[in-house]
Design an enzyme around this catalytic site. Structure first.
Site, PDB file in Angstrom:
ATOM      1  N   LYS A 116       0.861  -1.181   0.000  1.00  0.00           N
ATOM      2  CA  LYS A 116       0.000   0.000   0.000  1.00  0.00           C
ATOM      3  C   LYS A 116       0.899   1.233   0.000  1.00  0.00           C
ATOM      4  CE  LYS A 116      -4.109  -1.778   2.396  1.00  0.00           C
ATOM      5  NZ  LYS A 116      -5.078  -1.543   3.500  1.00  0.00           N
ATOM      6  N   ASP A 330     -21.132   3.787 -19.116  1.00  0.00           N
ATOM      7  CA  ASP A 330     -22.210   3.834 -18.134  1.00  0.00           C
ATOM      8  C   ASP A 330     -22.482   5.276 -17.694  1.00  0.00           C
ATOM      9  OD1 ASP A 330     -23.977   2.546 -16.042  1.00  0.00           O
ATOM     10  OD2 ASP A 330     -22.602   3.687 -14.774  1.00  0.00           O
ATOM     11  N   GLU A 384     -24.912   4.862 -22.727  1.00  0.00           N
ATOM     12  CA  GLU A 384     -26.129   4.680 -21.943  1.00  0.00           C
ATOM     13  C   GLU A 384     -26.649   6.075 -21.597  1.00  0.00           C
ATOM     14  OE1 GLU A 384     -27.799   2.866 -17.744  1.00  0.00           O
ATOM     15  OE2 GLU A 384     -25.993   4.073 -17.869  1.00  0.00           O
TER      16      GLU A 384
END
EC number: 2.4.1.18
Length: 669
Positions: A116, A330, A384
């Site tokens: 990380k 989307d 979309e």
């Protein structure tokens, strides 16, 4: 007056008052592109951030870079440092543009290592996953996501990087890797390849659309709350296994597209981009504009070059790395408007030019389409968009955004309105025909009866809307139930009418072709983390004693017939007949005549239908016993047209017997 710079858009007289604004938008798109490229490099060369940022093994060492302008210090921590902060893994501030970097000896990191970023900023600190991370994994006990070094010894050897041949008009099988399996679990890429892919090929679909590929922390988001935009979801398998699946799709001749979610991002901070460097505005808008309250997510700031660098590079990455053939973008409506399309009916053209359009978002969409088609000229891009924005699916060279297709979202809305709110005897044939064939002159559309949207928890699939609880008791082939009989008949007819009238493409969500029961509901606290509704019950489709089997057989015959004739995307729909009283409609496409009688109880003998002169055979009949029908009309029939003059015109007709709630396809011999 026609404007050659706007081509087809200026053919629409309703757009004439707004051509000045459309010009301004096209100039803004050009301005943004010049700003990004400096006029010295191509958009393709610019969209390469994923090869600069993130972790890469180059020249015998690891190189890691991150853009974090507000950070004061960044460390890589991981299993290689016992998760402790050590100076040798401190990133150094680079060129003054907010870029941090580090070089790490080869032996310090290995394939599979976990890591990380420990990031510090004025007044705070936190753990983060790299913005350009290509692999994350979730701890099965803590459910925490961690970055993973992914550098296998052998790169995947592509055997079929592209479909064998262009697929033509897309007949799309919309699907989700995790819920594609019968078992109550998360399915894998390889299970999909083994068990689902052969079904799609047999059913006749030529394009598969994958949802939820980009990594998302919450499985129940269906993949729409993305955290790691460059990481293929590890809950389904490894990157190589996804490549193997795509390779197999290409070998089978299928194009492969994925949902690209650039309309918003998850709010999660440790896994995602929100407050990545301690600021709320690094990737997103500052203040209220940066939050999408309806979706509980963050909204990208499309005016920032660094954000465009990130998103455009992401658009290129999936094409390069995984050989995807395109995208379904989307949430385009949410991107295009400051109000996200919420509470707006878009009843007239002024709604597209009233100051609500985010011109920076529109510029991004146009540049993304330009880039995608530069990288892969045969790529498929689908918007979309429920608003019907003019020019969205017009070529960029003609003042449009450059999408290849727009989803015809009004079609499923109408089917569900008819099923929900309108008695059968009041269905408008004119209204239905108009919606099935309606699209802007400059755009191509993909039609569908239902996608995943209609089946999510809180909604119903089309078959469940028609049959409801009777589905639990009366789906055996020997069961006689008027509600089920109506639902089965209309399910087939809706699909036949929609696919038959589809101007440019068609879509179906997996399982809906055989009337998959109930809704979609992912594991969550409210259902005791159950997978009961996050799977596909293929046993229903495969059991010949159930009516689901007959619906599947019909869909397969319908898709293979209509796709085999190649009329979609090539031959226009020719109107032949609408009779509101009889609830009958008919239309023709290059040798195929579609006749549909939606009347709930009236059958018609010797019904006249205008056709192109010739002899016809009955090629498809929704009432066939093979498809769960009653075999009222004898199969293998032929019909020969006859000519006459009606006093004004020379006409050619055939006469048909059309049972109630029955649809035919006649093929000219």
């Amino acid at each position: 007056m026609r404007d050659p710079k706007l081509a087809k858009l200026s053919d629409d007289p309703w757009l004439e008052p707004f051509l000045g604004q459309i010009h301004q938008r096209t100039e803004h798109i050009k301005y943004v592109e010049d700003r990004l490229t400096g006029g010295k490099i191509s958009l393709n060369e610019f969209a390469n951030a994923h090869e600069y940022y993130g972790l890469h093994f180059r020249d015998g060492k690891w190189i890691f870079r991150e853009w974090a302008p507000n950070a004061t210090a960044i460390y890589m921590v991981g299993d290689f440092s016992n998760w402790k902060q050590e100076d040798e893994f401190a990133l150094h501030y680079g060129d003054g543009n907010g870029v941090w970097e580090i070089e790490i000896p080869a032996e310090k990191l290995k394939h599979g290592s976990l890591y990380k970023l420990k990031m510090y900023w004025p007044g705070g600190e936190g753990e983060r996953l790299p913005a350009y991370v290509r692999r994350t994994v979730q701890d099965p006990e803590t459910h925490i996501f961690t970055a993973q070094v992914w550098h296998p010894e052998t790169a995947y050897d592509w055997k079929h990087p592209d479909p064998v041949k262009p697929v033509g008009a897309p007949i799309v099988y919309e699907s989700h890797i995790g819920m594609a399996q019968e078992d109550a679990k998360v399915g894998s890429y390889l299970e999909y390849k083994e068990k689902i892919l052969p079904r799609i090929v047999e059913m006749g679909y030529n394009t598969v659309q994958f949802m939820g590929i980009m990594e998302h922390p919450y499985y129940g988001s269906f993949g729409y709350h993305v955290s790691n935009f460059f990481a293929a979801s590890s809950r389904f398998g490894t990157p190589e296994e996804l490549k193997e699946l795509i390779d197999a799709c290409h070998e089978a001749g299928l194009a492969v597209i994925m949902d690209l979610v650039h309309s918003h991002s998850v709010k999660n901070e440790e896994e995602g981009l929100s407050r990545f460097d301690g600021t709320s505005y690094q990737y997103f808008h500052e203040g209220a504009r940066g939050d999408h309250d309806a979706w509980d997510s963050r909204c990208f700031d499309y005016s920032k070059p660094e954000v465009l660098h990130f998103l455009l590079s992401n658009s290129r990455y999936w094409l390069d790395e995984f050989k995807f053939d395109g995208y379904r973008f989307d949430g385009v409506t949410s991107m295009l408007y400051h109000h996200h399309g919420l509470g707006t009916a878009f009843t007239d053209y002024s709604c597209y030019f009233d100051g609500a359009v985010d011109n920076d978002a529109l510029a991004y969409l146009a540049l993304a389409n330009k880039l995608i088609h530069e990288v892969r000229p045969a790529a498929i891009t689908i918007a979309e968009d429920v608003s019907g924005m003019p020019g969205l699916a017009a070529p960029g060279s003609e003042g449009g955004c450059g999408f290849d297709y727009r989803l015809a979202m009004g079609v499923p809305d109408l089917w569900f309105k008819l099923a929900n709110d309108t008695p059968d005897e009041e269905w408008s044939m004119n209204g239905l025909y108009h919606e099935l064939t309606n699209h802007r002159a400059e755009e191509q559309v993909i039609s569908y009866v239902e996608s995943h949207d209609q089946a999510l928890v809180g909604g119903k699939t089309f078959i469940f809307e028609l049959i409801d609880k009777e589905m639990y008791y009366s789906m055996h082939v020997d069961s006689q139930n008027l509600i089920v009989a109506r639902g089965i008949a209309l399910h087939k007819m809706a699909r036949l009418a929609t696919l038959g009238a589809s101007a440019h493409g068609y879509l179906n969500f997996m399982g809906n072709e055989f009337g998959h029961p109930e809704w979609i509901d992912f594991p969550r606290e409210g259902n005791n983390w159950s997978y009961q509704y996050a799977r596909r019950q293929w046993n229903l489709r495969d059991d010949p004693t159930l009516k689901f089997h007959s619906l599947a057989e019909f869909d397969q015959a319908m898709v293979n017939l209509i796709r085999g004739k190649g009329v979609i995307g090539h031959d226009p729909v020719v109107f032949r007949l609408i009779n509101e009283g009889d609830k009958v409609m008919a239309f023709e496409r290059d040798g195929l005549v579609f006749v549909l009688n939606f009347h709930p109880n009236k059958s018609f003998s010797d019904y006249p239908v205008d056709v192109t002169p010739g002899k016809y055979r009955l090629a498809l009949n929704t009432d066939s016993p093979a498809f769960g029908g009653y075999d009222i009309v004898q199969g293998e029939q032929t019909y020969e047209s006859f000519s006459f003059h009606d006093g004004e015109h020379d006409r050619n007709q055939i006469n048909l017997y059309i049972p109630a709630r029955t649809g035919f396809v006649l093929e000219r011999i």
